[in-house]
Design a protein around this motif. Sequence first.
Motif, PDB file in Angstrom:
ATOM      1  N   GLU A  85      -2.333  49.661 -67.651  1.00  0.00           N
ATOM      2  CA  GLU A  85      -1.011  50.197 -67.953  1.00  0.00           C
ATOM      3  C   GLU A  85      -1.159  51.518 -68.680  1.00  0.00           C
ATOM      4  O   GLU A  85      -2.221  51.818 -69.256  1.00  0.00           O
ATOM      5  N   ALA A  86      -0.093  52.308 -68.682  1.00  0.00           N
ATOM      6  CA  ALA A  86      -0.091  53.586 -69.384  1.00  0.00           C
ATOM      7  C   ALA A  86       0.555  53.421 -70.752  1.00  0.00           C
ATOM      8  O   ALA A  86       1.574  52.721 -70.891  1.00  0.00           O
ATOM      9  N   VAL A  87      -0.038  54.048 -71.747  1.00  0.00           N
ATOM     10  CA  VAL A  87       0.505  54.024 -73.101  1.00  0.00           C
ATOM     11  C   VAL A  87       0.415  55.421 -73.697  1.00  0.00           C
ATOM     12  O   VAL A  87      -0.384  56.256 -73.245  1.00  0.00           O
ATOM     13  N   VAL A  88       1.238  55.654 -74.694  1.00  0.00           N
ATOM     14  CA  VAL A  88       1.130  56.855 -75.504  1.00  0.00           C
ATOM     15  C   VAL A  88       1.249  56.416 -76.955  1.00  0.00           C
ATOM     16  O   VAL A  88       2.056  55.545 -77.278  1.00  0.00           O
ATOM     17  N   THR A  89       0.424  56.973 -77.821  1.00  0.00           N
ATOM     18  CA  THR A  89       0.492  56.634 -79.238  1.00  0.00           C
ATOM     19  C   THR A  89       1.562  57.493 -79.896  1.00  0.00           C
ATOM     20  O   THR A  89       1.493  58.728 -79.862  1.00  0.00           O
ATOM     21  N   LEU A  90       2.559  56.837 -80.458  1.00  0.00           N
ATOM     22  CA  LEU A  90       3.638  57.526 -81.147  1.00  0.00           C
ATOM     23  C   LEU A  90       3.536  57.274 -82.638  1.00  0.00           C
ATOM     24  O   LEU A  90       3.206  56.161 -83.076  1.00  0.00           O
ATOM     25  N   CYS A  91       3.824  58.297 -83.415  1.00  0.00           N
ATOM     26  CA  CYS A  91       3.764  58.219 -84.871  1.00  0.00           C
ATOM     27  C   CYS A  91       5.095  58.666 -85.452  1.00  0.00           C
ATOM     28  O   CYS A  91       5.817  59.477 -84.840  1.00  0.00           O
ATOM     29  N   LEU A  92       5.414  58.152 -86.623  1.00  0.00           N
ATOM     30  CA  LEU A  92       6.605  58.605 -87.317  1.00  0.00           C
ATOM     31  C   LEU A  92       6.397  60.032 -87.792  1.00  0.00           C
ATOM     32  O   LEU A  92       5.401  60.349 -88.456  1.00  0.00           O
ATOM     33  N   ALA A  93       7.341  60.907 -87.474  1.00  0.00           N
ATOM     34  CA  ALA A  93       7.208  62.301 -87.879  1.00  0.00           C
ATOM     35  C   ALA A  93       7.152  62.440 -89.388  1.00  0.00           C
ATOM     36  O   ALA A  93       6.507  63.349 -89.921  1.00  0.00           O
ATOM     37  N   ALA A 122       7.575  60.772 -76.482  1.00  0.00           N
ATOM     38  CA  ALA A 122       8.063  61.067 -77.833  1.00  0.00           C
ATOM     39  C   ALA A 122       9.587  61.123 -77.839  1.00  0.00           C
ATOM     40  O   ALA A 122      10.220  61.490 -76.860  1.00  0.00           O
ATOM     41  N   ALA A 123      10.171  60.735 -78.955  1.00  0.00           N
ATOM     42  CA  ALA A 123      11.624  60.745 -79.095  1.00  0.00           C
ATOM     43  C   ALA A 123      11.956  61.232 -80.498  1.00  0.00           C
ATOM     44  O   ALA A 123      11.081  61.583 -81.295  1.00  0.00           O
ATOM     45  N   GLY A 124      13.262  61.266 -80.817  1.00  0.00           N
ATOM     46  CA  GLY A 124      13.694  61.731 -82.114  1.00  0.00           C
ATOM     47  C   GLY A 124      13.019  60.969 -83.248  1.00  0.00           C
ATOM     48  O   GLY A 124      12.998  59.749 -83.251  1.00  0.00           O
ATOM     49  N   GLY A 125      12.461  61.726 -84.209  1.00  0.00           N
ATOM     50  CA  GLY A 125      11.797  61.100 -85.345  1.00  0.00           C
ATOM     51  C   GLY A 125      10.386  60.644 -85.074  1.00  0.00           C
ATOM     52  O   GLY A 125       9.730  60.093 -85.956  1.00  0.00           O
ATOM     53  N   LEU A 126       9.889  60.886 -83.841  1.00  0.00           N
ATOM     54  CA  LEU A 126       8.544  60.459 -83.458  1.00  0.00           C
ATOM     55  C   LEU A 126       7.772  61.637 -82.893  1.00  0.00           C
ATOM     56  O   LEU A 126       8.353  62.559 -82.312  1.00  0.00           O
ATOM     57  N   VAL A 127       6.459  61.595 -83.024  1.00  0.00           N
ATOM     58  CA  VAL A 127       5.599  62.592 -82.399  1.00  0.00           C
ATOM     59  C   VAL A 127       4.488  61.856 -81.663  1.00  0.00           C
ATOM     60  O   VAL A 127       4.022  60.803 -82.095  1.00  0.00           O
ATOM     61  N   ALA A 128       4.075  62.423 -80.535  1.00  0.00           N
ATOM     62  CA  ALA A 128       2.998  61.828 -79.756  1.00  0.00           C
ATOM     63  C   ALA A 128       1.654  62.283 -80.307  1.00  0.00           C
ATOM     64  O   ALA A 128       1.447  63.463 -80.576  1.00  0.00           O
ATOM     65  N   GLN A 129       0.736  61.347 -80.454  1.00  0.00           N
ATOM     66  CA  GLN A 129      -0.628  61.638 -80.893  1.00  0.00           C
ATOM     67  C   GLN A 129      -1.516  61.629 -79.654  1.00  0.00           C
ATOM     68  O   GLN A 129      -1.980  60.594 -79.196  1.00  0.00           O
ATOM     69  N   GLY A 130      -1.729  62.806 -79.095  1.00  0.00           N
ATOM     70  CA  GLY A 130      -2.505  62.888 -77.868  1.00  0.00           C
ATOM     71  C   GLY A 130      -1.648  62.683 -76.636  1.00  0.00           C
ATOM     72  O   GLY A 130      -0.427  62.501 -76.706  1.00  0.00           O
ATOM     73  N   GLY A 171       9.519  53.259 -81.523  1.00  0.00           N
ATOM     74  CA  GLY A 171       9.994  53.257 -80.143  1.00  0.00           C
ATOM     75  C   GLY A 171      11.221  52.412 -79.910  1.00  0.00           C
ATOM     76  O   GLY A 171      11.773  52.405 -78.805  1.00  0.00           O
ATOM     77  N   THR A 172      11.683  51.705 -80.941  1.00  0.00           N
ATOM     78  CA  THR A 172      12.838  50.822 -80.808  1.00  0.00           C
ATOM     79  C   THR A 172      14.121  51.624 -80.966  1.00  0.00           C
ATOM     80  O   THR A 172      14.244  52.452 -81.877  1.00  0.00           O
ATOM     81  N   ALA A 173      15.078  51.378 -80.093  1.00  0.00           N
ATOM     82  CA  ALA A 173      16.377  52.049 -80.163  1.00  0.00           C
ATOM     83  C   ALA A 173      17.442  51.119 -79.615  1.00  0.00           C
ATOM     84  O   ALA A 173      17.172  50.268 -78.764  1.00  0.00           O
ATOM     85  N   ALA A 174      18.651  51.279 -80.123  1.00  0.00           N
ATOM     86  CA  ALA A 174      19.768  50.498 -79.596  1.00  0.00           C
ATOM     87  C   ALA A 174      20.130  51.009 -78.204  1.00  0.00           C
ATOM     88  O   ALA A 174      20.265  52.218 -78.008  1.00  0.00           O
ATOM     89  N   PRO A 175      20.259  50.134 -77.217  1.00  0.00           N
ATOM     90  CA  PRO A 175      20.540  50.589 -75.855  1.00  0.00           C
ATOM     91  C   PRO A 175      21.991  50.999 -75.660  1.00  0.00           C
ATOM     92  O   PRO A 175      22.905  50.447 -76.285  1.00  0.00           O
TER      93      PRO A 175
END
Length: 348
Positions: free
Chosen positions: A3-11, A47-55, A190-194
């Motif tokens: 599977e594909a993943v991306v590491t996300l961190c809190l900005a 990446a989304a609001g408040g998050l940054v991708a690490q790599g 990565g959690t958000a209200a749909p």
Amino acid sequence: MFEAVVTLCLAAALETCRPVLLPGYEAAGRDACVAALAARPPDGGGAAGGLVAQGEPTCRPAGPALALSEAAPGLWVHRGVLAEPDRANGADVANLAVIVGTRSVAVIDTGGARAVGEALWRAVRAQTDLPVSHVILTHMHPDHLFGAAPFVEAGAQVVAHEALARALADRQANYLESFARLIGPDALIGTAAPAVDVAVAETATIDLGDRELDLRAWPPAHTGNDLTAFDRASGTLIAGDLVFDRHVPALDGSLRGWQAVLGEMRQMPAARVVPGHGGPVLPWPQGGADTARYLDVLAGDTRAAIAEGARLGAAVDGIARSERDRWELFEAFNARNATVAFTELEWE
């Protein structure tokens, strides 16, 4: 399976990170997964609001999938832990359902964090390659809907009671803040209200291909936005938190309304029910008897306290205490239920 993943961190805290699943890149081998990423690069790397991708996004062996039990042909159920959300369970505390037709799949509720939804996604992919066309939300509580993001990103429509979107908009910030404390900010990444795509005012039918689901939006009961799904093929009613088993019922709507709704639900032609907690599969209508009894005791004790002239603060501890040994999590929820009941019934 890869599977594909991306590491996300809190900005705001770059050391707080989590590898986040990118749905739709599953492949039998690493090379095929890498090729899929190259052919269809994720928008923004996840990446989304408040998050940054690490790599950059990468491919790895598939992570853990939720356990599913087959309740009927083509219908699988996951039983959530009977507990409040915490770091140990990661907000995997609600029952979830997967229904497979000949054309597509519907999932009913998605768990309390994106990580739970990711594990549910893997469980679905282990059963079928058909697309997930619908995410059906039974009500606004975060333990049932915060896992929706992977399915939405993969193209599923979100279906819910017409009152859910407004109710969730009013509460989602508090829900996210509360769950970050309960399960940890890293687990919530990565959690958000749909957003709701299809709002059900009364009834609706979803055809998954030779398999129809009848949806019904109910008046205020457990919450102000309860929705049930009835699988015609198996005679199974997915009730959300309109029915509890072992986990004490939680009242966040109308006590009288919930009692009336359960009365109507007993007339539905279902052979079995999937409750929101416990079970995960019970015979119907017998499976709703414990919930109905608890609500009746809650109402009777509340009316008795009001008739005696008791004040709310003094009455709460005694209301429905006879039910204490019949339920788990009684101390966590009963006083709150009694408060809601008292506030509603004192104006009868």
